[in-house]
Design an enzyme around this catalytic site. Sequence first.
Site, PDB file in Angstrom:
ATOM      1  N   ASP A 289     -23.364  41.879  37.469  1.00  0.00           N
ATOM      2  CA  ASP A 289     -23.444  43.050  36.457  1.00  0.00           C
ATOM      3  C   ASP A 289     -22.746  43.986  37.193  1.00  0.00           C
ATOM      4  OD1 ASP A 289     -23.802  44.659  34.688  1.00  0.00           O
ATOM      5  OD2 ASP A 289     -26.038  43.943  34.214  1.00  0.00           O
TER       6      ASP A 289
HETATM    7  C1  BGC Z   1     -24.486  46.015  31.562  1.00  0.00           C
HETATM    8  C2  BGC Z   1     -23.767  44.618  31.220  1.00  0.00           C
HETATM    9  C3  BGC Z   1     -22.399  45.080  30.740  1.00  0.00           C
HETATM   10  C4  BGC Z   1     -21.794  45.802  31.876  1.00  0.00           C
HETATM   11  C5  BGC Z   1     -20.127  45.986  31.513  1.00  0.00           C
HETATM   12  C6  BGC Z   1     -23.760  46.779  32.449  1.00  0.00           C
HETATM   13  O1  BGC Z   1     -24.173  47.933  32.557  1.00  0.00           O
HETATM   14  O2  BGC Z   1     -25.878  45.813  32.004  1.00  0.00           O
HETATM   15  O3  BGC Z   1     -24.462  44.070  29.972  1.00  0.00           O
HETATM   16  O4  BGC Z   1     -21.841  43.701  30.392  1.00  0.00           O
HETATM   17  O5  BGC Z   1     -22.397  46.968  32.130  1.00  0.00           O
HETATM   18  O6  BGC Z   1     -20.029  46.794  30.514  1.00  0.00           O
END
Ligand code: BGC
Length: 766
Positions: A289
């Site tokens: 993530d």
């Molecule tokens: C989120 C993810 C997301 C990623 C990219 C993160 O803050 O937890 O779910 O895919 O950002 O946008």
Amino acid sequence: MSDLAVRSRFFFRATVVLLLVQLSSLISFSQTKPNARDLLRQMTLEEKVAQLSQLPGFPIPEFKEQVGNPEDVVRKYGAGSVLWVSDPHEINRWQHIAVDESRLHIPILFGLDVIHGYHTIFPSPVAMASSWDPKMIEAAQTIAAREARAAGIAWTFAPMLDIARDSRWGRMVEGAGEDPYLGAAVARAQVAGFQGAQPGALDRVLACAKHYAGYGAADGGRDYDSSYIPEEQMWNTYLPPFKAAADAGVATFMSAYMDLNDVPATGNRWLLHDVLRDTWNYKGFVVSDANAVHSLITHGYARDGQDAAYKAFSAGLNMDMASGTFIKYLADEVKQKRITMQQIDDAVLPILEAKIRLGLFEHPYVDEARIPEVVNRPEHQEAARAAIQRSVVLLRNEQNLLPLDKSKVKSIAVIGPLADAQNDLLDMWGALVKPGPTVTIVQGIKEKAGNGVQVEFAHGPNIRRDIPSFFENTPIITVKEQPQQTPEEARRAIDESVALAKRSDVAVLVLGEIALMSGEAASRASLRLSGGQEELLEAVAATGKPVVLVLINGRPLDISWASEHVPAILEAWYPGSQGGNGIADILFGDANPGGHLPVTWPRSDGQEPLYYNHTLTQTPEDAPDFTSRYWDVKSTPLYPFGYGLSYTSFSFDNLKLNQSEAKVGSTLDVSVDVTNTGARAGDAVAQLYIHQRAGSASRPVRQLKGFQRINLAAGAKQTVHFKLGPDELQFWSPAMKKWVVEPEQFDVWVGESSQAKLHTEFRLIP
Ligand code: BGC
């Protein structure tokens, strides 16, 4: 010939040869499918590490400081992926840098959160899960993939498969709710929709099973907080949707942010290696993530960036999302011999293979002229509208207030801070991508009501978070809070709403949460309708006019008062681009609601986490003389998991098993007759639950093990069939430390919710 002339001819020839070589390599790399291993052989260590990195496509000062300008990284080494570039023109600009300027011309894989649509926004995932209709969900994500791919996005960070048993957790909206069986079915449908049968087709995208795993069990429902999940619950509750996605061929996984049992998921070798690779034999690649590799330091798990890179990589992570830690330290780890080149190659290979499979080498660029033709297809909007019709859950409908009868209702007051909202109908991710126009609820109702019915609107008081969202200030999020009001302004807004209700036949109140109140970093301690909405609702209800409450939200809210005083309640979740039309279809009966809750609806936030498939205690909820585990509120839900009303009614009878005793390992046939006992056609969701009465571990009171949504004409009857085989009857036993099917007595219920009454039983014998 002079020496100078010879030299200049030599240089001229050398330049021509060089140019030809470059040209041919350009042609070969941009127009033909290379072989991943050949490519790997030509790559330097730094180029490999760049493929293991997702660079931010927007300015992050820390990244620039630590690693440099992302575009320069692409020029020099290429990049595995670039994050959050949603503008096709920008995508082409970045891609040209990679393809034209980097040594090996390897295209970038652009990744974005296309969670429930790109231009045509479908209802939020929790809404689509309420449809209990995997085929519809697959069709929706097929359209999302088509639109996103046309715009250059070849990788979506979806589906989100986190089981959510606590409505305080803001990200409940992004998933399929609390149940592993429904969650697994929705996971398979989403993977099939995004990727198609043959991953890599030019109108599909790679999917990403996230957030692996246990993110939804955050302590106190507080986003990012640690999760403590016993192994038994990991296997039986939290992992099944991920396993289903892996089996369905999901191309990628995303490791979660939080600590899982004290080891952060992004550095958790048990999750990323033992379970995913060794047990499930998963061959795709895993991205972290955002910034999660660097966050291993913040977690107090890694000493520094070098240690974080080592721990995440050796736990089994392939790609670092935007933290720059891999780019900065991984090559050095190889030079220091803590990581081998073979490990690096093994991590890079699936990334190169994914790009090859997607056809990125032959088709690296977006055809910008073609985008409008793809994203503006009317059938996409029609599908989004139909998805709303299938997702809305009718929670209450006293005296059949709904559907509204145009021949009787001559004036409608549409009231509430979300009644004229656009982006707020899309939720946070829907508003992040490139949404097309959104039909507001007032617009939808006006359009549907036609000339004979007067529709007027009053906004009511503004709603906003007490503590603002950090997403509001990012350059790419277009959704905003509603402006702060003085108490006098809010009071006046309520008075205007009441006056409007008084001069109308019916009031439709549209209340709930603005987009930024659900989603990431949007947990809440109280589930009550915030910002004067309760006051507004009570004041309008006090006029004595019939009130329909339409909820726009990402999670169950505390509507205990409304559940007793407001005759009709529709849960519309965040309905997406066609919000106003889809909801108007339901309000006026052009569509009959058939959605059912994928989550247990609490009476109050103090009950959370609350879920139906808990185990039995020595004093079960329904024991004689036992009324509640609390003394101030009933411990039962307001609405149970699987609940949902219709404008018609159904009866379930004749529940049959083909055997009342069967050997462990056999498959039983279950059948039930479902009859539409009302006066109009409608959809029933037949749900099958089981309970194992004894065994090597206590088993949940009920577990969903089958469901089917069927359409029945008024008076029609259909026999629905289910199978109960080893897949449904097994569980991971904490006593045996393995999957088991046990020779025991089982209960079976089939009906319209997790409180279905129609019962039978069978025994498994050794
Ligand atoms: C989120 C993810 C997301 C990623 C990219 C993160 O803050 O937890 O779910 O895919 O950002 O946008």
